[in-house]
Write an enzyme that holds these catalytic residues in place. Structure first.
Site, short mmCIF file in Angstrom:
data_model
loop_
_atom_site.label_atom_id
_atom_site.label_comp_id
_atom_site.label_asym_id
_atom_site.label_seq_id
_atom_site.Cartn_x
_atom_site.Cartn_y
_atom_site.Cartn_z
CB SER A 122 -1.02 -0.05 1.13
OG SER A 122 -1.66 -1.25 1.35
CG HIS A 143 -2.86 -1.40 -3.62
ND1 HIS A 143 -3.61 -0.48 -3.18
CD2 HIS A 143 -2.72 -2.20 -2.57
CE1 HIS A 143 -4.06 -0.43 -1.94
NE2 HIS A 143 -3.50 -1.73 -1.50
CD GLU A 155 -4.37 2.51 -5.51
OE1 GLU A 155 -4.65 3.83 -5.67
OE2 GLU A 155 -3.59 1.88 -4.85
CG ASN A 194 -4.18 3.03 1.05
OD1 ASN A 194 -5.20 2.99 1.71
ND2 ASN A 194 -3.72 2.08 0.43
#
Length: 286
Positions: A122, A143, A155, A194
């Site tokens: 992340s 991700h 991602e 994030n």
């Protein structure tokens, strides 16, 4: 180009790793999950089996389909089983030294010269992982989001050293091979989602820590007031408080912005092993 990836490996069979393995097996791919021990490999098998049983009970897959999906996944404690893979996705703990060790080890094992070694991190810089892999052109971030079999977003994060061909192969694989929706981000801590989500979650924890409102009222406010499917504290429990803390630390180390710094309450909860849903207790009991 998606058809060139037929053999997939996943390092780590926890919440995310088992979900990624299930996604790949649902797509008809031969999948190997490698864990640190036979006991951990058995636990990963149980996670996948439980997920498929839930899907079958809800009519998402038939029992025969669930059996076929499970049959495409091999669970092992032997890293050598990854040697012939076209793609290996690292889904180990969100600890930099652990991931660096995995990339060093797996990078030396892969026999396919164009095999892609991806991280589900992340927040840890992809370029660092590529540097120790001995194959930086084939290293990038991929991700997934929790729960991986349900969530459509992936991602894609190339680093400064990722070859354009590797990014293109993964874009096609995620879109056509897995049926997911990719977005691309630069190699910066937090990527897209994030970078927006973690400051929000940390802010909610600070609000609760300061006594501004109760757990339930903070979550109820965001569900009913903003239309979110889940409140921030319940979402933090679902993601894992240790993961939230690790992402916050990585983002703070890179940008030095106070909003990324984990609040003391989060530090104490992680130290106490109160990590959320996966341990049975976080902000809420499970």
């Amino acid at each position: 180009m998606a058809s060139t990836i037929q053999l997939v490996g996943v390092v780590g069979g926890g919440q995310m790793g088992s979900g990624i393995a299930e996604v790949c097996a649902r797509a008809g791919l031969d999948t190997v999950v490698v864990e640190i021990s036979d006991t951990a490999a058995d636990a990963a098998r149980d996670r996948v089996r439980s997920s498929l049983d839930r899907a079958a009970s809800r009519g998402k897959v038939s029992e025969a389909e669930a059996e076929a999906i499970a049959g495409r996944i091999t669970f092992s404690a032997d890293f050598e089983t990854l040697a012939d893979r076209d793609l290996v996705v690292e889904a180990a703990s969100e600890v930099e030294r652990v991931k660096l060790d995995v990339f060093t080890k797996v990078g030396a094992l892969l026999t396919q010269p164009d095999a892609i070694l991806a991280s589900n991190t992340s927040s840890i810089p992809i370029v660092k992982l590529g540097a120790v892999s001995d194959r930086p052109g084939q290293v990038m971030g991929v991700h997934f989001f929790n729960p991986a079999p349900v969530m459509q977003l992936v991602e894609l994060i190339p680093s400064l050293t990722t070859a354009p061909e590797s990014l293109e192969r993964m874009r096609d694989f995620v879109t056509h091979g897995l049926g997911k929706q990719p977005i691309e981000a630069t190699d910066r801590a937090g990527f897209v989602v994030n970078s927006l989500l973690v400051p929000y979650l940390l802010s909610a924890i600070r609000m609760y820590e300061a006594g501004y409102a109760s757990l339930k009222d903070i979550d109820k406010g965001m569900v009913l007031g903003c239309g979110h499917p889940m409140g921030p504290l319940a979402l933090a429990d679902l993601i894992g408080l240790d993961t939230i803390r690790a992402i916050g630390i990585s983002m703070y180390d890179e940008f030095k912005e106070p909003l990324y710094s984990p609040p003391p309450l989060l530090d104490r909860m992680v130290d106490a092993g109160l990590l959320g849903k996966k341990t049975g207790q976080g902000f809420y009991p499970y």
